[in-house]
Design a protein around this motif. Structure first.
Motif, PDB file in Angstrom:
ATOM      1  N   ASP A   1      -2.528   9.339  -9.752  1.00 25.67           N
ATOM      2  CA  ASP A   1      -3.542   8.774 -10.552  1.00 25.67           C
ATOM      3  C   ASP A   1      -4.705   7.895  -9.400  1.00 25.67           C
ATOM      4  O   ASP A   1      -5.056   7.148 -10.624  1.00 25.67           O
ATOM      5  CB  ASP A   1      -2.892   7.214 -11.253  1.00 25.67           C
ATOM      6  N   GLY A   2      -5.037   8.004  -7.833  1.00 28.44           N
ATOM      7  CA  GLY A   2      -5.879   7.021  -7.418  1.00 28.44           C
ATOM      8  C   GLY A   2      -5.364   4.939  -7.472  1.00 28.44           C
ATOM      9  O   GLY A   2      -6.357   4.883  -6.830  1.00 28.44           O
ATOM     10  N   LEU A   3      -4.185   5.351  -7.498  1.00 35.10           N
ATOM     11  CA  LEU A   3      -3.520   3.817  -7.337  1.00 35.10           C
ATOM     12  C   LEU A   3      -3.330   3.638  -6.125  1.00 35.10           C
ATOM     13  O   LEU A   3      -2.101   3.943  -6.350  1.00 35.10           O
ATOM     14  CB  LEU A   3      -2.868   2.746  -8.201  1.00 35.10           C
ATOM     15  N   LEU A   4      -3.526   3.282  -4.932  1.00 37.61           N
ATOM     16  CA  LEU A   4      -2.920   3.028  -3.618  1.00 37.61           C
ATOM     17  C   LEU A   4      -2.261   2.018  -3.499  1.00 37.61           C
ATOM     18  O   LEU A   4      -1.219   1.577  -3.132  1.00 37.61           O
ATOM     19  CB  LEU A   4      -3.477   4.032  -2.646  1.00 37.61           C
ATOM     20  N   TYR A   5      -3.025   0.272  -3.562  1.00 40.26           N
ATOM     21  CA  TYR A   5      -2.670  -0.331  -3.371  1.00 40.26           C
ATOM     22  C   TYR A   5      -1.865  -1.440  -4.565  1.00 40.26           C
ATOM     23  O   TYR A   5      -2.327  -1.450  -6.061  1.00 40.26           O
ATOM     24  CB  TYR A   5      -3.773  -1.490  -3.432  1.00 40.26           C
ATOM     25  N   ARG A   6      -0.619  -2.131  -4.437  1.00 41.70           N
ATOM     26  CA  ARG A   6      -0.243  -2.879  -5.559  1.00 41.70           C
ATOM     27  C   ARG A   6      -0.343  -4.457  -4.878  1.00 41.70           C
ATOM     28  O   ARG A   6      -0.405  -4.576  -4.082  1.00 41.70           O
ATOM     29  CB  ARG A   6       0.774  -2.327  -5.498  1.00 41.70           C
ATOM     30  N   LEU A   7      -0.926  -4.917  -5.952  1.00 39.49           N
ATOM     31  CA  LEU A   7      -0.283  -6.917  -5.732  1.00 39.49           C
ATOM     32  C   LEU A   7       1.133  -7.636  -7.443  1.00 39.49           C
ATOM     33  O   LEU A   7       0.410  -7.086  -8.232  1.00 39.49           O
ATOM     34  CB  LEU A   7      -1.511  -7.552  -6.152  1.00 39.49           C
ATOM     35  N   THR A   8       1.763  -8.019  -7.021  1.00 40.39           N
ATOM     36  CA  THR A   8       2.895  -8.148  -7.376  1.00 40.39           C
ATOM     37  C   THR A   8       3.098  -9.461  -6.753  1.00 40.39           C
ATOM     38  O   THR A   8       2.695  -9.689  -6.206  1.00 40.39           O
ATOM     39  CB  THR A   8       4.185  -7.522  -7.103  1.00 40.39           C
ATOM     40  N   ASP A   9       4.218  -9.941  -7.885  1.00 39.91           N
ATOM     41  CA  ASP A   9       3.989 -11.568  -8.201  1.00 39.91           C
ATOM     42  C   ASP A   9       2.633 -12.154  -8.133  1.00 39.91           C
ATOM     43  O   ASP A   9       2.299 -13.342  -8.065  1.00 39.91           O
ATOM     44  CB  ASP A   9       5.358 -12.154  -7.012  1.00 39.91           C
TER      45      ASP A   9
ATOM     46  N   GLY B   1       0.713  -1.484   0.172  1.00 42.27           N
ATOM     47  CA  GLY B   1      -0.358   0.076   0.323  1.00 42.27           C
ATOM     48  C   GLY B   1       0.712   1.323  -0.334  1.00 42.27           C
ATOM     49  O   GLY B   1       1.478   1.047   0.563  1.00 42.27           O
ATOM     50  N   GLU B   2       0.766   2.448  -0.774  1.00 43.25           N
ATOM     51  CA  GLU B   2       1.139   3.831  -0.435  1.00 43.25           C
ATOM     52  C   GLU B   2       0.428   4.786   0.313  1.00 43.25           C
ATOM     53  O   GLU B   2      -0.530   4.206   0.447  1.00 43.25           O
ATOM     54  CB  GLU B   2       1.407   4.106  -2.531  1.00 43.25           C
ATOM     55  N   THR B   3       1.402   5.603   0.375  1.00 42.07           N
ATOM     56  CA  THR B   3       0.669   6.616   1.158  1.00 42.07           C
ATOM     57  C   THR B   3       0.229   7.683   0.387  1.00 42.07           C
ATOM     58  O   THR B   3      -0.552   8.510   0.794  1.00 42.07           O
ATOM     59  CB  THR B   3       1.599   7.635   2.673  1.00 42.07           C
ATOM     60  N   GLN B   4       0.579   8.144  -0.687  1.00 41.63           N
ATOM     61  CA  GLN B   4       0.196   8.707  -1.721  1.00 41.63           C
ATOM     62  C   GLN B   4       0.092   8.460  -3.564  1.00 41.63           C
ATOM     63  O   GLN B   4       0.613   7.210  -3.256  1.00 41.63           O
ATOM     64  CB  GLN B   4       0.737   9.999  -1.556  1.00 41.63           C
ATOM     65  N   SER B   5      -0.920   8.966  -3.927  1.00 42.00           N
ATOM     66  CA  SER B   5      -1.073   8.129  -4.934  1.00 42.00           C
ATOM     67  C   SER B   5      -1.566   9.715  -5.952  1.00 42.00           C
ATOM     68  O   SER B   5      -2.681  10.359  -5.457  1.00 42.00           O
ATOM     69  CB  SER B   5      -2.081   7.225  -5.225  1.00 42.00           C
TER      70      SER B   5
END
Length: 265
Positions: free
Chosen positions: A251-259, A245-249
């Motif tokens: 483009d409106g995308l805070l969460y990321r799912l990798t691998d 999870g990011e604290t600032q964005s």
């Protein structure tokens, strides 16, 4: 002197008259709302929303002759404190403008959108965050897949928006504890690559309803980076990956799912 004064008064009178006519011609006479989805209802239209999610509207303003008006400021009033975010919207590009608000307060609300002397109303139905997981509950076979993280958990993030729509987030400890873990999410694919197969896409809690906006807000979408290309689909899917999870964005995308990988489609 008197003749000159009369000429000046006549000229001023003509200018004032022309100015009055211009103002009348440019005065908003009607405002029409454009919205992306409606809740089922037998009465007046109602926009469905999830608490702390984003709602998108558009307004079209015309004068008495039916011509679209540019440069008209739009105001929004909510009786339940569901507030507009971003700068004051002005009509542009032929009489249209976007209006963005955050659904803060649970329950039925009435929104009043005003342009000059005219206004219109529409109801907003704000439901609890747990409601968003009703989409996942309808997926065939989802109950047989262990470890699906509910969207209501991700919606525990506390979000704030500035005048440029930049979003900031703080996460409660119970949510932050999932960061770095491998989790499973059920939702809908929003392709962002110009290809039939996607290695990066947006997973959304809500089915897509508009090409111009994410369905919902930053807490109900995840930026997915897949280890394998996945064929684009409009059907609901289940994705597994490592959550961050990011604290600032911007483009409106805070969460990321990798691998990530799609484990059901």
């Amino acid at each position: 002197m008197k003749r000159a004064a009369r000429r000046l008064a006549g000229a001023l009178g003509l200018a004032l008259l022309m100015g009055t006519q211009t103002v009348l011609a440019d005065t908003p006479a009607s405002i029409e709302l454009i919205y992306e989805q409606l809740a089922p209802t037998d009465g007046a239209p109602v926009i469905p929303a999830i608490q702390n999610d984003v709602v998108y509207l558009a307004a079209e303003v015309r004068d008495a002759d039916g011509d679209l008006l540019d440069g008209v400021p739009i105001t929004l009033r909510s009786i339940n404190n569901n507030r507009r975010v971003g700068p004051t919207p002005f009509t542009r590009d032929g009489g249209y403008t976007d209006i963005t608000l955050v659904a803060r307060s649970l329950g039925r609300d009435t929104l009043t959108i005003t342009a000059g002397p005219v206004s219109t109303k529409i109801d907003l139905d704000v439901r609890a965050a747990a409601t968003v997981d009703e989409y996942a509950a309808t997926l065939d076979g989802t109950d047989a897949i262990d470890g699906i993280l509910g969207w209501a958990t991700l919606m525990q993030a506390n979000l704030d928006y500035d005048e440029t729509f930049r979003v900031s987030a703080t996460y409660p400890p119970a949510l932050r504890a999932h960061f770095g873990d491998t989790v499973r999410l059920a939702g809908y694919m929003l392709p962002i690559q110009m290809s039939a197969e996607q290695t990066r896409f947006i997973l959304s809690a809500n089915p897509p309803v508009c090409f111009f906006h994410l369905p919902g807000g930053p807490a109900t979408v995840v930026d997915v980076h897949s280890v394998q290309a996945t064929e684009m689909t409009w059907e609901p899917i289940v994705v597994e990956g490592r959550l961050a999870g990011e604290t600032q964005s911007d483009d409106g995308l805070l969460y990321r799912l990798t691998d990530a990988r799609v484990i059901r489609r």
